[in-house]
Design a protein around this motif. Structure first.
Motif, short mmCIF file in Angstrom:
data_model
loop_
_atom_site.label_atom_id
_atom_site.label_comp_id
_atom_site.label_asym_id
_atom_site.label_seq_id
_atom_site.Cartn_x
_atom_site.Cartn_y
_atom_site.Cartn_z
N ARG A 67 0.84 -1.19 0.00
CA ARG A 67 0.00 0.00 0.00
C ARG A 67 0.87 1.24 0.00
NH1 ARG A 67 -2.79 -0.84 4.37
NH2 ARG A 67 -4.77 -1.45 3.40
N ASN A 68 0.60 2.14 -0.91
CA ASN A 68 1.33 3.40 -0.94
C ASN A 68 0.75 4.32 0.12
OD1 ASN A 68 3.33 3.24 -2.96
ND2 ASN A 68 1.77 3.34 -4.55
N ASN A 69 1.61 4.83 0.99
CA ASN A 69 1.16 5.80 1.99
C ASN A 69 2.29 6.77 2.30
OD1 ASN A 69 2.72 5.03 4.54
ND2 ASN A 69 1.77 3.07 4.03
N ASN A 70 1.89 7.92 2.79
CA ASN A 70 2.85 8.98 3.10
C ASN A 70 2.89 9.28 4.59
OD1 ASN A 70 3.47 9.45 0.30
ND2 ASN A 70 1.52 10.56 0.12
N THR A 71 2.47 8.31 5.40
CA THR A 71 2.39 8.54 6.84
C THR A 71 3.69 8.26 7.56
OG1 THR A 71 1.65 6.26 7.27
CG2 THR A 71 -0.05 7.90 6.77
N ASP A 73 4.60 5.33 8.39
CA ASP A 73 4.45 4.05 9.09
C ASP A 73 5.08 2.94 8.27
OD1 ASP A 73 3.05 5.22 11.13
OD2 ASP A 73 1.10 4.92 10.17
N GLU A 75 5.53 -0.10 5.89
CA GLU A 75 4.69 -0.44 4.74
C GLU A 75 3.86 -1.69 5.03
OE1 GLU A 75 8.11 -0.51 2.05
OE2 GLU A 75 7.02 0.97 0.83
N HIS A 76 2.68 -1.72 4.44
CA HIS A 76 1.78 -2.84 4.65
C HIS A 76 1.56 -3.60 3.34
CE1 HIS A 76 0.79 -1.73 8.73
NE2 HIS A 76 0.51 -0.51 8.34
#
Length: 234
Positions: A67-71, A73, A75-76
């Motif tokens: 999953r692409n995220n910018n938090t 955290d 990576e999932h």
């Protein structure tokens, strides 16, 4: 009137929790890397996981869709494609416990551990060789279909009762929650903790996390020393 812990009591707990969180994040990332490299190659665009990844705006990393995220955290994994990997047994996939889709088709699998998918609460679609039952049993899924030599398991069922209240299988002062195909877990409600959620009051964080933090420090130091020795021997 309820008494509150003083600031001097809370600081050690906060520091321990922060340290444990960092250690867990590092461990989680290592587990993610291992599961994505269980088989050579990468997710193909035309595969079930590949198409899901594209539609979810995910990012391919080896056999995983992340999953692409910018938090910031860790990576999932949202998709895992281990199809055609010559796998015969499946015991530990915990690094992919956040996956929504997993493909294990075209493998000579003869056994899947009962706990292999424990904790996979997001898993909604699984592709298996047709001779292998769905995780948790076929009754743990909304739809089970055998097609083109594969068994398709879609729509993971919630093993708890549908009332949203206490489950008959959970002790008093607890609630039932899903914990992967065929599994459930009982969590204590607010202000209750301990064995069978029988203790009422604030959770003794300092007494519980203090020894845990100390043991984590020891483990981290041992790992650091081991890595240093390996580096010197190279």
């Amino acid at each position: 009137m309820k008494m509150k812990a003083g600031c001097s009591q809370l600081k050690p707990v906060v520091l321990i929790l922060i340290f444990n969180s960092c250690f867990y994040a590092s461990y989680q990332l290592t587990g993610l890397q291992q599961v994505c490299e269980l088989c050579s190659g990468a997710v193909l665009n035309g595969s079930a996981v590949g198409m899901f990844c594209s539609s979810s705006a995910g990012r391919i990393d080896g056999r995983c869709c992340l999953r692409n995220n910018n938090t910031g955290d860790p990576e999932h994994i949202i998709g895992l494609d281990l199809s055609n990997c010559s796998l015969t047994h499946m015991e530990d996939l915990q690094g992919a416990s956040t996956a929504l889709i997993i493909d294990l088709s075209r493998n000579p699998i003869v056994n899947i551990s009962d706990t292999a998918f424990q904790g996979f609460i997001e898993l909604n679609y699984t592709i298996l060789p047709q001779d292998i039952f769905c995780p948790g049993g076929n009754t743990s899924w909304e739809m089970v279909e055998v097609k083109d030599g594969n068994r398709l398991c879609e729509g993971q069922k919630n093993m708890c009762n549908q009332t949203g209240q206490l489950s008959l299988t959970c002790p008093e002062n607890s609630l039932c929650g899903p914990y992967g195909p065929g599994f459930f877990e009982c969590s204590c409600v607010d202000s209750y903790h301990g064995y069978k959620c029988l203790r009422e009051g604030e959770f003794p964080a300092l007494q519980v996390f203090g020894p845990l933090g100390a043991s984590t420090v020891v483990i981290s130091v041992l790992l650091w020393v081991t890595q240093r020795r390996k580096a010197k021997s190279l």
